[in-house]
Write an enzyme that holds these catalytic residues in place. Structure first.
Site, PDB file in Angstrom:
ATOM      1  N   ASP A  42       0.842  -1.196   0.000  1.00 39.22           N
ATOM      2  CA  ASP A  42       0.000   0.000   0.000  1.00 39.22           C
ATOM      3  C   ASP A  42       0.877   1.245   0.000  1.00 39.22           C
ATOM      4  O   ASP A  42       1.706   1.438   0.899  1.00 39.22           O
ATOM      5  CB  ASP A  42      -0.893   0.012   1.235  1.00 39.22           C
ATOM      6  CG  ASP A  42      -1.612   1.345   1.409  1.00 39.22           C
ATOM      7  OD1 ASP A  42      -2.588   1.581   0.673  1.00 39.22           O
ATOM      8  OD2 ASP A  42      -1.180   2.162   2.256  1.00 39.22           O
ATOM      9  N   LYS A  72      -2.956   5.791  -3.964  1.00 40.37           N
ATOM     10  CA  LYS A  72      -4.013   6.759  -3.717  1.00 40.37           C
ATOM     11  C   LYS A  72      -3.738   8.062  -4.471  1.00 40.37           C
ATOM     12  O   LYS A  72      -2.585   8.472  -4.596  1.00 40.37           O
ATOM     13  CB  LYS A  72      -4.129   7.066  -2.216  1.00 40.37           C
ATOM     14  CG  LYS A  72      -4.208   5.834  -1.337  1.00 40.37           C
ATOM     15  CD  LYS A  72      -4.146   6.194   0.145  1.00 40.37           C
ATOM     16  CE  LYS A  72      -3.828   4.975   0.969  1.00 40.37           C
ATOM     17  NZ  LYS A  72      -2.416   4.537   0.838  1.00 40.37           N
ATOM     18  N   HIS A 105      -7.624   9.714  -1.623  1.00 35.22           N
ATOM     19  CA  HIS A 105      -6.922   9.730  -0.342  1.00 35.22           C
ATOM     20  C   HIS A 105      -7.714  10.408   0.781  1.00 35.22           C
ATOM     21  O   HIS A 105      -7.586  10.030   1.945  1.00 35.22           O
ATOM     22  CB  HIS A 105      -5.570  10.430  -0.511  1.00 35.22           C
ATOM     23  CG  HIS A 105      -4.539  10.016   0.476  1.00 35.22           C
ATOM     24  ND1 HIS A 105      -3.203   9.950   0.181  1.00 35.22           N
ATOM     25  CD2 HIS A 105      -4.634   9.655   1.778  1.00 35.22           C
ATOM     26  CE1 HIS A 105      -2.526   9.548   1.245  1.00 35.22           C
ATOM     27  NE2 HIS A 105      -3.371   9.373   2.232  1.00 35.22           N
TER      28      HIS A 105
END
Length: 293
Positions: A42, A72, A105
């Site tokens: 991630d 993101k 995000h």
């Protein structure tokens, strides 16, 4: 262990987070994680280390198809065309043409029209097969309802701060209502250093209850907290650049927590977040420029 998203895509339950991992440390951390067995990484445009994540994956020798890559879009790139370009920047830095999961995000409620336009871009990327799943991060229930009212694709994931000191039951309930997977950032409560936020923070890793349960299982407090999250059906993305801790955080599948232990851990909730409040205006977010690839 894999989790199935609401569009049928499977995602490893545990991933390596790289928030606040310095670029010079990120490549080695990702390589180490993949060699330990992780298959989920991630990152985010705002972390400034997407390029190093891609390098770590390539250095590991693990095939791209075996790694679930999540990143993101930052708020300064919200808007339909800007978000499409943000995808191009991210994939160019990572060095891969497709993403497994792409999130917005922040909800950025003060400019929510741009948030909605950004999500429409994610829907287009999904339709084009350039991402396998789309979602959001730090969305509270009212943000979700406002987004769903103006879009077609239900987010697959909502990534939020979540650990025993801050369990966010209303967010979890809203996610469950729409079959959105709850993904926990700071799943061991270790991110306690947001400037200006959460004064008087306490680290759940140092909690006496956690220590007692850890001792009973012969595990570390971090392992107990990660197992707590996974056992309740959440995705967890612990962050570390320490090879020993990276390995330890992945070693959570050889024991189970009892129902009483799970409830005891959930009962530690203080209702106080360590990170920023998504509803608090932060105009400086919009002036941050995400560099080109």
């Amino acid at each position: 262990m894999n989790l199935t998203l609401n569009n049928g895509v499977t995602m490893p339950a545990i991933g390596l987070g790289v928030y606040q991992s310095a670029p010079e440390d990120t490549t080695a951390a990702v390589e180490t994680a993949l060699k330990c067995g992780y298959r989920h990484i991630d990152t985010a445009a705002a972390y400034g280390n997407e390029r190093e994540v891609g390098e770590g994956i390539r250095h590991s020798g693990v095939d791209r198809d075996e790694v679930f890559i999540e990143t993101k879009v930052w708020v300064s790139d919200y808007g339909y065309e800007s978000t499409l370009h943000a995808f191009e920047k991210a994939t160019a830095k990572l060095g891969f043409q497709t993403l497994d999961l792409l999130l917005l995000h922040q909800p950025a409620p003060e400019r929510f029209d741009q948030t909605v336009a950004a999500y429409h871009a994610l829907e287009q990327l999904l339709a084009d097969g350039r991402v396998r799943a789309i979602g959001v991060s730090n969305f509270m229930p009212h943000h979700l309802e406002n987004l769903l009212a103006e879009t077609e694709v239900i987010p697959a994931v909502n990534q939020v701060e979540l650990h025993p000191y801050f369990t966010q039951p209303q967010v979890q309930d809203a996610n469950a209502k729409h079959v959105i997977l709850t993904q926990a950032w700071s799943p061991i409560g270790g991110i306690t250093f947001y400037p200006g936020w959460g004064e008087g923070r306490k680290n759940v890793l140092q909690d006496d209850t956690v220590a007692r349960i850890a001792k009973a299982h012969g595990k570390s407090p971090a392992q107990i907290l990660l197992r707590w999250g996974i056992s309740q059906g959440r995705s967890v993305i612990p962050k570390s650049t320490n090879p020993l801790r990276i390995a330890e955080n992945f070693d959570v599948f050889d024991f189970d927590l009892g129902t009483a232990e799970l409830n005891e851990l959930s009962g530690l909730d203080r209702g106080v977040r360590n990170g920023p409040d998504p509803d608090q205006p932060r105009p400086e977010m919009f002036s941050r420029v995400i560099p080109e690839a």
